[in-house]
Scaffold this motif. Structure first.
Motif, PDB file in Angstrom:
ATOM      1  N   TYR A  71      62.351  23.389  42.686  1.00  0.00           N
ATOM      2  CA  TYR A  71      61.315  23.847  41.759  1.00  0.00           C
ATOM      3  C   TYR A  71      60.316  24.815  42.389  1.00  0.00           C
ATOM      4  CZ  TYR A  71      63.310  19.885  39.387  1.00  0.00           C
ATOM      5  OH  TYR A  71      64.196  19.014  38.816  1.00  0.00           O
ATOM      6  N   LEU A  72      60.328  24.925  43.695  1.00  0.00           N
ATOM      7  CA  LEU A  72      59.314  25.700  44.399  1.00  0.00           C
ATOM      8  C   LEU A  72      59.200  27.135  43.902  1.00  0.00           C
ATOM      9  CD1 LEU A  72      57.264  26.101  46.698  1.00  0.00           C
ATOM     10  CD2 LEU A  72      59.207  26.615  48.192  1.00  0.00           C
ATOM     11  N   LEU A  73      60.274  27.902  43.942  1.00  0.00           N
ATOM     12  CA  LEU A  73      60.212  29.317  43.570  1.00  0.00           C
ATOM     13  C   LEU A  73      59.953  29.489  42.079  1.00  0.00           C
ATOM     14  CD1 LEU A  73      63.067  30.611  45.872  1.00  0.00           C
ATOM     15  CD2 LEU A  73      60.611  30.726  46.277  1.00  0.00           C
ATOM     16  N   ASP A  74      60.530  28.609  41.241  1.00  0.00           N
ATOM     17  CA  ASP A  74      60.279  28.666  39.796  1.00  0.00           C
ATOM     18  C   ASP A  74      58.795  28.474  39.494  1.00  0.00           C
ATOM     19  OD1 ASP A  74      62.893  29.066  38.738  1.00  0.00           O
ATOM     20  OD2 ASP A  74      63.349  26.963  39.142  1.00  0.00           O
ATOM     21  N   VAL A  75      58.189  27.476  40.097  1.00  0.00           N
ATOM     22  CA  VAL A  75      56.778  27.178  39.842  1.00  0.00           C
ATOM     23  C   VAL A  75      55.901  28.345  40.290  1.00  0.00           C
ATOM     24  CG1 VAL A  75      54.848  25.687  40.502  1.00  0.00           C
ATOM     25  CG2 VAL A  75      57.041  24.679  39.836  1.00  0.00           C
ATOM     26  N   LEU A  76      56.221  28.921  41.422  1.00  0.00           N
ATOM     27  CA  LEU A  76      55.435  30.066  41.890  1.00  0.00           C
ATOM     28  C   LEU A  76      55.529  31.235  40.909  1.00  0.00           C
ATOM     29  CD1 LEU A  76      56.191  29.956  45.721  1.00  0.00           C
ATOM     30  CD2 LEU A  76      54.042  29.383  44.567  1.00  0.00           C
ATOM     31  N   VAL A  77      56.728  31.563  40.434  1.00  0.00           N
ATOM     32  CA  VAL A  77      56.897  32.671  39.489  1.00  0.00           C
ATOM     33  C   VAL A  77      56.205  32.355  38.170  1.00  0.00           C
ATOM     34  CG1 VAL A  77      58.572  33.981  38.120  1.00  0.00           C
ATOM     35  CG2 VAL A  77      58.984  33.573  40.554  1.00  0.00           C
ATOM     36  N   GLN A  78      56.411  31.155  37.647  1.00  0.00           N
ATOM     37  CA  GLN A  78      55.823  30.769  36.358  1.00  0.00           C
ATOM     38  C   GLN A  78      54.303  30.738  36.394  1.00  0.00           C
ATOM     39  OE1 GLN A  78      57.789  27.072  35.470  1.00  0.00           O
ATOM     40  NE2 GLN A  78      59.764  28.069  35.179  1.00  0.00           N
ATOM     41  N   GLY A 119      70.417  24.737  48.613  1.00  0.00           N
ATOM     42  CA  GLY A 119      71.176  25.781  47.938  1.00  0.00           C
ATOM     43  C   GLY A 119      70.653  26.166  46.569  1.00  0.00           C
ATOM     44  N   CYS A 120      69.654  25.437  46.093  1.00  0.00           N
ATOM     45  CA  CYS A 120      69.079  25.721  44.777  1.00  0.00           C
ATOM     46  C   CYS A 120      68.506  27.131  44.693  1.00  0.00           C
ATOM     47  CB  CYS A 120      67.998  24.705  44.467  1.00  0.00           C
ATOM     48  SG  CYS A 120      66.714  24.689  45.745  1.00  0.00           S
ATOM     49  N   VAL A 121      68.262  27.755  45.813  1.00  0.00           N
ATOM     50  CA  VAL A 121      67.696  29.095  45.808  1.00  0.00           C
ATOM     51  C   VAL A 121      68.611  30.090  45.096  1.00  0.00           C
ATOM     52  CG1 VAL A 121      68.612  29.817  48.041  1.00  0.00           C
ATOM     53  CG2 VAL A 121      66.471  30.757  47.233  1.00  0.00           C
ATOM     54  N   LEU A 122      69.906  29.857  45.138  1.00  0.00           N
ATOM     55  CA  LEU A 122      70.822  30.771  44.462  1.00  0.00           C
ATOM     56  C   LEU A 122      70.627  30.727  42.949  1.00  0.00           C
ATOM     57  CD1 LEU A 122      73.033  32.851  44.597  1.00  0.00           C
ATOM     58  CD2 LEU A 122      74.704  31.007  44.617  1.00  0.00           C
TER      59      LEU A 122
END
Length: 156
Positions: free
Chosen positions: A10-17, A71-74
């Motif tokens: 969830y890290l990158l999603d939360v940052l973008v959102q 691997g969720c980063v992909l």
């Protein structure tokens, strides 16, 4: 900063959102541990179970070096950088709406039951090919939405 096994997806999603796109880019591209590029810089050809499978001093840990944990980063890259999102079951309808301008070139192919979706970015152009049975809404920053049923090349 470090993330646990359950929060990494969830890290990158939360940052973008939350409007912190630059921070998401910085986290994705950083090369010091904890990071994905730390793994690459230490010879990884697969995703490790933990950020420091090989520690900074070269000590190799007792972890898996071929693990889905980070691997969720992909998934984030496909959804937010390439912008591919399914909008109807079976990919009969998709949206292509890149949110994060991270790299200048990429190529993605995704096989659906209708045929191959292809999205390629290079030299400032985005080439999108979709099977005729798939409806694709293309939403690029600062451009009007376009719906395609075959192929399109746009400047991006």
């Amino acid at each position: 900063m470090d993330t646990g096994f359950l929060s990494t997806p969830y890290l990158l999603d939360v940052l973008v959102q939350s409007g912190n796109v630059q921070l998401a880019k910085d986290v994705f591209l950083q090369s010091q541990s904890p990071s994905w590029l730390y793994e690459v810089d230490h010879g990884a050809t697969t995703i490790w179970e933990t950020w420091e499978g090989i520690s900074q001093d070269g000590t190799v840990g007792a972890f898996s070096f071929n693990h889905y944990a980070m691997g969720c980063v992909l998934d984030w890259f496909v959804r937010d950088v390439v912008g591919l999102k399914q909008t109807a079951p079976g990919f009969s309808s998709i949206e292509i709406a890149p949110k994060v301008d991270l790299v200048e070139a990429y190529s993605l192919s995704y096989k659906t039951k209708y045929g191959l979706i292809q999205i390629r970015r290079e030299n400032g152009k985005l080439l999108i090919k979709v099977p005729a049975a798939i409806s694709a809404d293309v939403k690029l920053p600062h451009q009007a939405k376009q719906t395609i049923h075959n192929q399109i090349t746009v400047t991006y």
